[in-house]
Design an enzyme around this catalytic site. Structure first.
Site, PDB file in Angstrom:
ATOM      1  N   LYS A   9      48.287  25.443  32.970  1.00 57.14           N
ATOM      2  CA  LYS A   9      47.793  26.807  32.852  1.00 57.14           C
ATOM      3  C   LYS A   9      47.708  27.230  31.375  1.00 57.14           C
ATOM      4  O   LYS A   9      48.252  26.540  30.492  1.00 57.14           O
ATOM      5  CB  LYS A   9      48.725  27.742  33.647  1.00 57.14           C
ATOM      6  N   TYR A  49      42.278  30.847  44.273  1.00 59.42           N
ATOM      7  CA  TYR A  49      43.323  31.720  44.826  1.00 59.42           C
ATOM      8  C   TYR A  49      42.694  32.634  45.884  1.00 59.42           C
ATOM      9  O   TYR A  49      42.503  33.824  45.650  1.00 59.42           O
ATOM     10  CB  TYR A  49      43.940  32.574  43.708  1.00 59.42           C
ATOM     11  N   ASN A 156      54.479  30.064  34.571  1.00 58.32           N
ATOM     12  CA  ASN A 156      55.260  28.886  34.952  1.00 58.32           C
ATOM     13  C   ASN A 156      54.561  27.575  34.603  1.00 58.32           C
ATOM     14  O   ASN A 156      54.822  26.546  35.210  1.00 58.32           O
ATOM     15  CB  ASN A 156      55.649  28.955  36.430  1.00 58.32           C
ATOM     16  N   HIS A 159      50.092  24.636  37.732  1.00 61.22           N
ATOM     17  CA  HIS A 159      49.789  24.760  39.157  1.00 61.22           C
ATOM     18  C   HIS A 159      49.866  23.353  39.720  1.00 61.22           C
ATOM     19  O   HIS A 159      49.422  22.399  39.083  1.00 61.22           O
ATOM     20  CB  HIS A 159      48.376  25.310  39.374  1.00 61.22           C
ATOM     21  N   GLU A 170      41.438  21.679  46.918  1.00 61.37           N
ATOM     22  CA  GLU A 170      41.409  22.030  45.491  1.00 61.37           C
ATOM     23  C   GLU A 170      40.714  20.960  44.645  1.00 61.37           C
ATOM     24  O   GLU A 170      39.973  21.295  43.716  1.00 61.37           O
ATOM     25  CB  GLU A 170      42.849  22.239  44.995  1.00 61.37           C
TER      26      GLU A 170
HETATM   27  P1  GDP Z   1      53.374  27.770  43.292  1.00 67.77           P
HETATM   28  O1  GDP Z   1      52.655  26.960  44.330  1.00 67.77           O
HETATM   29  O2  GDP Z   1      54.781  27.297  43.049  1.00 67.77           O
HETATM   30  O3  GDP Z   1      52.599  27.877  41.983  1.00 67.77           O
HETATM   31  O4  GDP Z   1      53.546  29.263  43.869  1.00 67.77           O
HETATM   32  P2  GDP Z   1      52.541  30.163  44.752  1.00 67.77           P
HETATM   33  O5  GDP Z   1      51.394  29.357  45.244  1.00 67.77           O
HETATM   34  O6  GDP Z   1      53.358  30.883  45.754  1.00 67.77           O
HETATM   35  O7  GDP Z   1      52.054  31.254  43.696  1.00 67.77           O
HETATM   36  C1  GDP Z   1      50.974  30.980  42.804  1.00 67.77           C
HETATM   37  C2  GDP Z   1      51.315  31.541  41.443  1.00 67.77           C
HETATM   38  O8  GDP Z   1      51.465  32.970  41.550  1.00 67.77           O
HETATM   39  C3  GDP Z   1      52.639  31.089  40.847  1.00 67.77           C
HETATM   40  O9  GDP Z   1      52.568  29.833  40.237  1.00 67.77           O
HETATM   41  C4  GDP Z   1      52.923  32.210  39.866  1.00 67.77           C
HETATM   42  O10 GDP Z   1      52.180  32.053  38.651  1.00 67.77           O
HETATM   43  C5  GDP Z   1      52.408  33.435  40.613  1.00 67.77           C
HETATM   44  N1  GDP Z   1      53.465  34.103  41.374  1.00 67.77           N
HETATM   45  C6  GDP Z   1      54.088  33.662  42.504  1.00 67.77           C
HETATM   46  N2  GDP Z   1      55.023  34.513  42.935  1.00 67.77           N
HETATM   47  C7  GDP Z   1      54.995  35.552  42.067  1.00 67.77           C
HETATM   48  C8  GDP Z   1      55.763  36.767  41.957  1.00 67.77           C
HETATM   49  O11 GDP Z   1      56.685  37.058  42.739  1.00 67.77           O
HETATM   50  N3  GDP Z   1      55.434  37.613  40.927  1.00 67.77           N
HETATM   51  C9  GDP Z   1      54.453  37.326  40.020  1.00 67.77           C
HETATM   52  N4  GDP Z   1      54.203  38.220  39.060  1.00 67.77           N
HETATM   53  N5  GDP Z   1      53.746  36.174  40.074  1.00 67.77           N
HETATM   54  C10 GDP Z   1      54.013  35.306  41.078  1.00 67.77           C
HETATM   55 MG    MG Z   2      50.904  27.363  45.423  1.00 64.76          MG
END
Ligand code: GDP
Ligand code: MG
Length: 193
Positions: A9, A49, A156, A159, A170
């Site tokens: 990212k 997304y 973080n 992805h 994807e």
């Molecule tokens: P991943 O698969 O571990 O990346 O997590 P997800 O697919 O659930 O979420 C996608 C992305 O959304 C994450 O990598 C974070 O950048 C963001 N994100 C997820 N949960 C949160 C949250 O609780 N707060 C905020 N601000 N961003 C979040």
């Molecule tokens: Mg995810």
């Protein structure tokens, strides 16, 4: 054998973490079979997304609620609701801004159990919760609380596709079939046979 999509990212690129991150995937035995650097447009970000993937949207909301609970924070005060879907939709808007905010490096990795293996190396979504030794645990410290407070996505660094099904969707979204290379690593036989 599986293929999975990893995106470094904008924070990973801007913090010059590209080599550090890719090294970890290569070292474990995963093979890079495609890669490109690009600035993501709104169209790709929105498809990557999707708003209508309810479990993904709700999942992000749930991560916020868990993090708030542990920190004794009232979700109503911070987000105006405790509905995980509504919170997830707000986060998704921030996510689209984040992924389009600068160049990213998209990579397809191949190997046995590639999807699960990459998720293990990447670590928990919240860097605060990610174990030492993982990319997110070693290289970042962000939390839902920190990120939501300033209305941005959690930084973080990477992805990684969450399942084999998500990886197929994807990879097809980010790469053309002819972009995917096929070759043998010199250590492949030693590691597999
Ligand atoms: P991943 O698969 O571990 O990346 O997590 P997800 O697919 O659930 O979420 C996608 C992305 O959304 C994450 O990598 C974070 O950048 C963001 N994100 C997820 N949960 C949160 C949250 O609780 N707060 C905020 N601000 N961003 C979040
Ligand atoms: Mg995810």
């Amino acid at each position: 054998m599986e293929k999975t999509l990893v995106i470094l990212k904008p924070d990973a690129v801007k913090r010059a973490m590209v080599g550090e991150i890719i090294k970890r995937f290569e070292s474990v035995g995963l093979k890079i079979v495609a890669s490109k650097m690009l600035v993501v447009n709104d169209d790709l970000a929105t498809k990557h997304y999707p708003k209508d993937r309810k479990e993904f949207i709700t999942g992000m909301g749930k991560k916020t609620l868990e993090n708030y609970k542990e920190m004794g924070v009232n979700p109503h005060d911070e987000m105006g609701t405790d509905d995980p879907h509504k919170i997830g939709l707000a986060i998704r808007e921030w996510l689209v801004k984040y992924i389009t905010s600068g160049p990213v490096l998209a990579i397809v990795l191949e190997g046995p159990h590639a999807v699960e293996l990459v998720r293990k190396i990447v670590g928990h979504t919240l860097p605060l919760k990610a174990a030492p030794g993982t990319i997110r645990g070693d290289l970042a410290f962000d939390s839902s609380y920190l990120a939501n407070t300033v209305k941005r996505a959690i930084k973080n660094l990477v992805h990684a596709s969450g399942s084999v099904e998500e990886a197929k969707f994807e990879i097809a979204l980010w790469f053309k079939p002819e972009d995917i290379c096929s070759y043998k690593r010199v250590d492949e036989d030693e590691m597999i046979k």
